[in-house]
Design a protein around this motif. Structure first.
Motif, PDB file in Angstrom:
ATOM      1  N   SER A  16      17.835  -1.683 -26.859  1.00 15.14           N
ATOM      2  CA  SER A  16      17.107  -0.792 -25.961  1.00 15.14           C
ATOM      3  C   SER A  16      17.860   0.523 -25.776  1.00 15.14           C
ATOM      4  CB  SER A  16      16.920  -1.471 -24.600  1.00 15.14           C
ATOM      5  OG  SER A  16      18.183  -1.738 -24.001  1.00 15.14           O
ATOM      6  N   GLU A  17      17.210   1.466 -25.141  1.00 18.21           N
ATOM      7  CA  GLU A  17      17.850   2.734 -24.812  1.00 18.21           C
ATOM      8  C   GLU A  17      19.056   2.462 -23.913  1.00 18.21           C
ATOM      9  OE1 GLU A  17      17.762   7.142 -24.675  1.00 18.21           O
ATOM     10  OE2 GLU A  17      17.038   5.572 -26.013  1.00 18.21           O
ATOM     11  N   PRO A  18      20.184   3.112 -24.175  1.00 17.12           N
ATOM     12  CA  PRO A  18      21.375   2.865 -23.344  1.00 17.12           C
ATOM     13  C   PRO A  18      21.129   3.210 -21.886  1.00 17.12           C
ATOM     14  CG  PRO A  18      21.948   4.065 -25.347  1.00 17.12           C
ATOM     15  CD  PRO A  18      20.449   4.045 -25.272  1.00 17.12           C
ATOM     16  N   PRO A  19      21.870   2.586 -20.977  1.00 17.90           N
ATOM     17  CA  PRO A  19      21.759   2.934 -19.550  1.00 17.90           C
ATOM     18  C   PRO A  19      22.097   4.401 -19.311  1.00 17.90           C
ATOM     19  CG  PRO A  19      23.060   0.934 -19.861  1.00 17.90           C
ATOM     20  CD  PRO A  19      22.852   1.523 -21.213  1.00 17.90           C
ATOM     21  N   GLU A  20      21.646   4.917 -18.189  1.00 16.43           N
ATOM     22  CA  GLU A  20      21.880   6.319 -17.873  1.00 16.43           C
ATOM     23  C   GLU A  20      23.362   6.657 -17.841  1.00 16.43           C
ATOM     24  OE1 GLU A  20      20.082   9.064 -17.527  1.00 16.43           O
ATOM     25  OE2 GLU A  20      18.384   7.912 -18.277  1.00 16.43           O
ATOM     26  N   SER A  21      24.193   5.727 -17.357  1.00 16.94           N
ATOM     27  CA  SER A  21      25.630   6.000 -17.288  1.00 16.94           C
ATOM     28  C   SER A  21      26.231   6.175 -18.680  1.00 16.94           C
ATOM     29  CB  SER A  21      26.347   4.870 -16.544  1.00 16.94           C
ATOM     30  OG  SER A  21      26.075   3.618 -17.149  1.00 16.94           O
ATOM     31  N   VAL A  22      25.726   5.422 -19.659  1.00 21.09           N
ATOM     32  CA  VAL A  22      26.213   5.557 -21.035  1.00 21.09           C
ATOM     33  C   VAL A  22      25.733   6.870 -21.636  1.00 21.09           C
ATOM     34  CG1 VAL A  22      26.127   4.550 -23.345  1.00 21.09           C
ATOM     35  CG2 VAL A  22      26.360   3.066 -21.350  1.00 21.09           C
ATOM     36  N   LEU A  23      24.486   7.227 -21.390  1.00 27.50           N
ATOM     37  CA  LEU A  23      23.967   8.506 -21.874  1.00 27.50           C
ATOM     38  C   LEU A  23      24.720   9.671 -21.249  1.00 27.50           C
ATOM     39  CD1 LEU A  23      20.123   7.743 -21.822  1.00 27.50           C
ATOM     40  CD2 LEU A  23      21.640   7.810 -23.815  1.00 27.50           C
ATOM     41  N   GLU A  24      25.102   9.514 -19.991  1.00 21.96           N
ATOM     42  CA  GLU A  24      25.883  10.559 -19.325  1.00 21.96           C
ATOM     43  C   GLU A  24      27.267  10.679 -19.953  1.00 21.96           C
ATOM     44  OE1 GLU A  24      26.845  13.522 -16.382  1.00 21.96           O
ATOM     45  OE2 GLU A  24      25.042  12.799 -17.402  1.00 21.96           O
ATOM     46  N   TYR A  25      27.851   9.540 -20.327  1.00 25.33           N
ATOM     47  CA  TYR A  25      29.137   9.555 -21.024  1.00 25.33           C
ATOM     48  C   TYR A  25      29.019  10.313 -22.343  1.00 25.33           C
ATOM     49  CZ  TYR A  25      33.090   7.812 -23.780  1.00 25.33           C
ATOM     50  OH  TYR A  25      34.196   7.723 -24.588  1.00 25.33           O
ATOM     51  N   ALA A  26      27.930  10.075 -23.082  1.00 27.70           N
ATOM     52  CA  ALA A  26      27.718  10.768 -24.354  1.00 27.70           C
ATOM     53  C   ALA A  26      27.538  12.269 -24.122  1.00 27.70           C
ATOM     54  CB  ALA A  26      26.505  10.185 -25.070  1.00 27.70           C
ATOM     55  N   ARG A  27      26.856  12.620 -23.052  1.00 26.32           N
ATOM     56  CA  ARG A  27      26.647  14.047 -22.764  1.00 26.32           C
ATOM     57  C   ARG A  27      27.974  14.731 -22.437  1.00 26.32           C
ATOM     58  NH1 ARG A  27      26.412  17.537 -18.856  1.00 26.32           N
ATOM     59  NH2 ARG A  27      26.934  15.990 -17.275  1.00 26.32           N
ATOM     60  N   ILE A  28      28.785  14.076 -21.619  1.00 28.59           N
ATOM     61  CA  ILE A  28      30.050  14.680 -21.214  1.00 28.59           C
ATOM     62  C   ILE A  28      31.035  14.722 -22.377  1.00 28.59           C
ATOM     63  CG2 ILE A  28      32.075  14.351 -19.720  1.00 28.59           C
ATOM     64  CD1 ILE A  28      30.170  13.149 -17.641  1.00 28.59           C
ATOM     65  N   THR A  29      31.066  13.649 -23.179  1.00 29.03           N
ATOM     66  CA  THR A  29      32.076  13.518 -24.225  1.00 29.03           C
ATOM     67  C   THR A  29      31.810  14.428 -25.407  1.00 29.03           C
ATOM     68  OG1 THR A  29      32.413  11.203 -23.581  1.00 29.03           O
ATOM     69  CG2 THR A  29      33.284  11.881 -25.709  1.00 29.03           C
ATOM     70  N   LEU A 157      23.990  -1.458 -34.796  1.00 28.58           N
ATOM     71  CA  LEU A 157      22.562  -1.261 -34.543  1.00 28.58           C
ATOM     72  C   LEU A 157      22.296  -1.013 -33.061  1.00 28.58           C
ATOM     73  CD1 LEU A 157      21.008  -4.064 -36.812  1.00 28.58           C
ATOM     74  CD2 LEU A 157      21.129  -1.611 -37.280  1.00 28.58           C
ATOM     75  N   GLU A 158      23.232  -1.375 -32.206  1.00 27.23           N
ATOM     76  CA  GLU A 158      23.071  -1.148 -30.768  1.00 27.23           C
ATOM     77  C   GLU A 158      23.324   0.322 -30.436  1.00 27.23           C
ATOM     78  OE1 GLU A 158      24.255  -5.075 -28.294  1.00 27.23           O
ATOM     79  OE2 GLU A 158      25.935  -3.857 -28.960  1.00 27.23           O
ATOM     80  N   LYS A 303       8.226  -8.208 -35.604  1.00 28.59           N
ATOM     81  CA  LYS A 303       7.823  -6.808 -35.654  1.00 28.59           C
ATOM     82  C   LYS A 303       9.069  -5.947 -35.771  1.00 28.59           C
ATOM     83  CE  LYS A 303       7.813  -6.678 -30.595  1.00 28.59           C
ATOM     84  NZ  LYS A 303       7.015  -6.426 -29.397  1.00 28.59           N
ATOM     85  N   ASN A 304       8.854  -4.708 -36.190  1.00 30.93           N
ATOM     86  CA  ASN A 304       9.948  -3.748 -36.254  1.00 30.93           C
ATOM     87  C   ASN A 304      10.114  -3.075 -34.903  1.00 30.93           C
ATOM     88  OD1 ASN A 304      11.003  -4.015 -38.778  1.00 30.93           O
ATOM     89  ND2 ASN A 304       9.746  -2.402 -39.703  1.00 30.93           N
ATOM     90  N   VAL A 305      11.366  -2.837 -34.506  1.00 31.83           N
ATOM     91  CA  VAL A 305      11.600  -2.148 -33.237  1.00 31.83           C
ATOM     92  C   VAL A 305      12.667  -1.067 -33.374  1.00 31.83           C
ATOM     93  CG1 VAL A 305      10.901  -4.024 -31.728  1.00 31.83           C
ATOM     94  CG2 VAL A 305      13.228  -4.002 -32.638  1.00 31.83           C
ATOM     95  N   PRO A 306      12.675  -0.314 -34.499  1.00 29.89           N
ATOM     96  CA  PRO A 306      13.678   0.736 -34.614  1.00 29.89           C
ATOM     97  C   PRO A 306      13.402   1.867 -33.642  1.00 29.89           C
ATOM     98  CG  PRO A 306      12.128   0.906 -36.423  1.00 29.89           C
ATOM     99  CD  PRO A 306      11.782  -0.351 -35.667  1.00 29.89           C
ATOM    100  N   PRO A 307      14.436   2.537 -33.127  1.00 33.20           N
ATOM    101  CA  PRO A 307      14.239   3.616 -32.168  1.00 33.20           C
ATOM    102  C   PRO A 307      13.443   4.783 -32.732  1.00 33.20           C
ATOM    103  CG  PRO A 307      16.549   2.917 -32.253  1.00 33.20           C
ATOM    104  CD  PRO A 307      15.848   2.272 -33.390  1.00 33.20           C
ATOM    105  N   SER A 308      13.670   5.147 -34.001  1.00 35.54           N
ATOM    106  CA  SER A 308      12.979   6.294 -34.593  1.00 35.54           C
ATOM    107  C   SER A 308      12.934   6.117 -36.090  1.00 35.54           C
ATOM    108  CB  SER A 308      13.707   7.590 -34.241  1.00 35.54           C
ATOM    109  OG  SER A 308      13.132   8.672 -34.913  1.00 35.54           O
ATOM    110  N   GLU A 309      11.823   6.419 -36.682  1.00 38.45           N
ATOM    111  CA  GLU A 309      11.690   6.210 -38.123  1.00 38.45           C
ATOM    112  C   GLU A 309      11.246   7.470 -38.849  1.00 38.45           C
ATOM    113  OE1 GLU A 309      12.641   3.792 -39.983  1.00 38.45           O
ATOM    114  OE2 GLU A 309      13.321   2.647 -38.272  1.00 38.45           O
TER     115      GLU A 309
END
Length: 336
Positions: A16-29, A157-158, A303-309
């Motif tokens: 699934s989409e990462p939690p907001e705290s992880v996305l915030e870490y990616a934004r800051i880093t 894949l995560e 079924k396929n569940v890739p984030p973007s194809e």
């Protein structure tokens, strides 16, 4: 918990989409936002075509994003990693091509490798090796290498793991001379090449426990080939659990390491793999063999569940092919 809730207890990948705290870490880093991510993927795809140094078997968004995150959205570095990733595959087809992951259950039976479903306090995935449980008379170190590559291909894949990376716990209790003889200089260098130059998983730390003079002997041979950055990620604790716990909170460790969590067998991941169509398709695209007769896929997982194809193939006339690509070896060395 700083980077996402550590609430996963089932043996499964979190796609699934990462939690907001992880996305915030990616934004800051490294400045990752939905806008910069989209722009970087498009620029990276164009860069691959312009450079003509490697010919990946796919260039969809989800695939390219793994390489961008591994190199903090530095496009030239991500491209070097992409080239080295494919070069390693071409040079070592016996480590990934025509291998049946479900046939590696003996690794789990001997409890040599495990990946807990829980993460450490920083949100890192953990790979735990118990080398003393490995019987070199039954199978060679190359089988462990194969299982490790499969585990890393699954873990990356995560989306959360792409951002946070993982750590390795190397428990050397019971390591003997018979074990060290299996790890030849050529094999040691091949492992080093994979981990430091060709792996899409960010290895944030390696923790060595219960080592003996056998490890010291092996490490002295490898150390000159390690960058300072790689050396800084290596922590040698011996039998000192207090030292180990300064890095990993015991709350997120198995009981055998002074923690409170259960051990999880490698085979539980293999059993879960059999139930997920998307994961099976991903592994097959990498050259692994998983027979339909071995699958146990429930309708909701069929079924396929890739984030973007989105994306395009380098070879537009053969974009549906899952064959390995043509590689070039003029990419620069690594920076893991």
């Amino acid at each position: 918990m700083p980077y996402g809730e550590n609430d996963i207890r089932k043996t499964q990948l979190d796609l699934s989409e990462p939690p907001e705290s992880v996305l915030e870490y990616a934004r800051i880093t490294y400045g990752e936002t939905p806008e910069t991510r989209k722009q970087a993927i498009e620029e990276f795809r164009d860069y691959i075509f312009d450079q003509e140094q490697c010919n990946p078997h796919r260039t969809d968004d989800a695939f390219l994003l793994k390489f961008l995150r591994a190199r903090k959205f530095n496009i030239p570095k991500a491209h070097r990693l992409l080239c080295r990733y494919y070069s390693f595959k071409e040079n070592n087809p016996h480590l990934h091509r025509d291998i049946r992951p479900l046939d590696l259950k003996f690794i789990g039976d001997d409890d040599v490798l495990s990946v807990p479903p829980y993460r450490d306090q920083h949100g890192h995935r953990m790979m735990i090796y118990r080398v003393g449980n490995w019987d070199p008379n039954k199978y060679g170190v190359e089988e462990l290498f194969k299982a490790s590559v499969i585990t890393l291909e699954l873990g990356i894949l995560e989306p959360r793991c792409q951002i946070m990376g993982g750590i390795c716990i190397l428990d050397l209790k019971g390591l003997s001379l018979n074990h060290t003889w299996q790890v030849t200089p050529a094999m040691a260098m091949k492992m080093l090449e994979f981990v430091t130059k060709s792996c899409t998983m960010k290895i944030e730390a390696v923790h060595v426990l219960h080592q003996s003079w056998y490890f010291d002997m092996m490490y002295s041979g490898v150390k000159p080939f390690l960058s300072q950055k790689a050396r800084d990620k290596l922590f040698i604790h011996g039998d000192d659990m207090e030292s180990f716990h300064q890095h990993i909170d015991p709350k997120y460790l198995p009981t055998r390491y002074g923690g409170s969590q259960d051990d999880v067998n490698f085979n539980e991941w293999l059993e879960w793999l059999k139930t997920q169509q998307f994961i099976v398709d991903e592994m097959r695209s990498l050259g692994y063999i998983i027979d339909d007769a071995d699958l146990a896929i429930e309708p909701e997982n069929n079924k396929n569940v890739p984030p973007s194809e989105s994306g395009r193939s380098v070879d537009d006339d053969d974009s549906s092919s899952s064959d390995e690509s043509i590689y070039f070896t003029d990419c620069e060395d690594g920076d893991q």
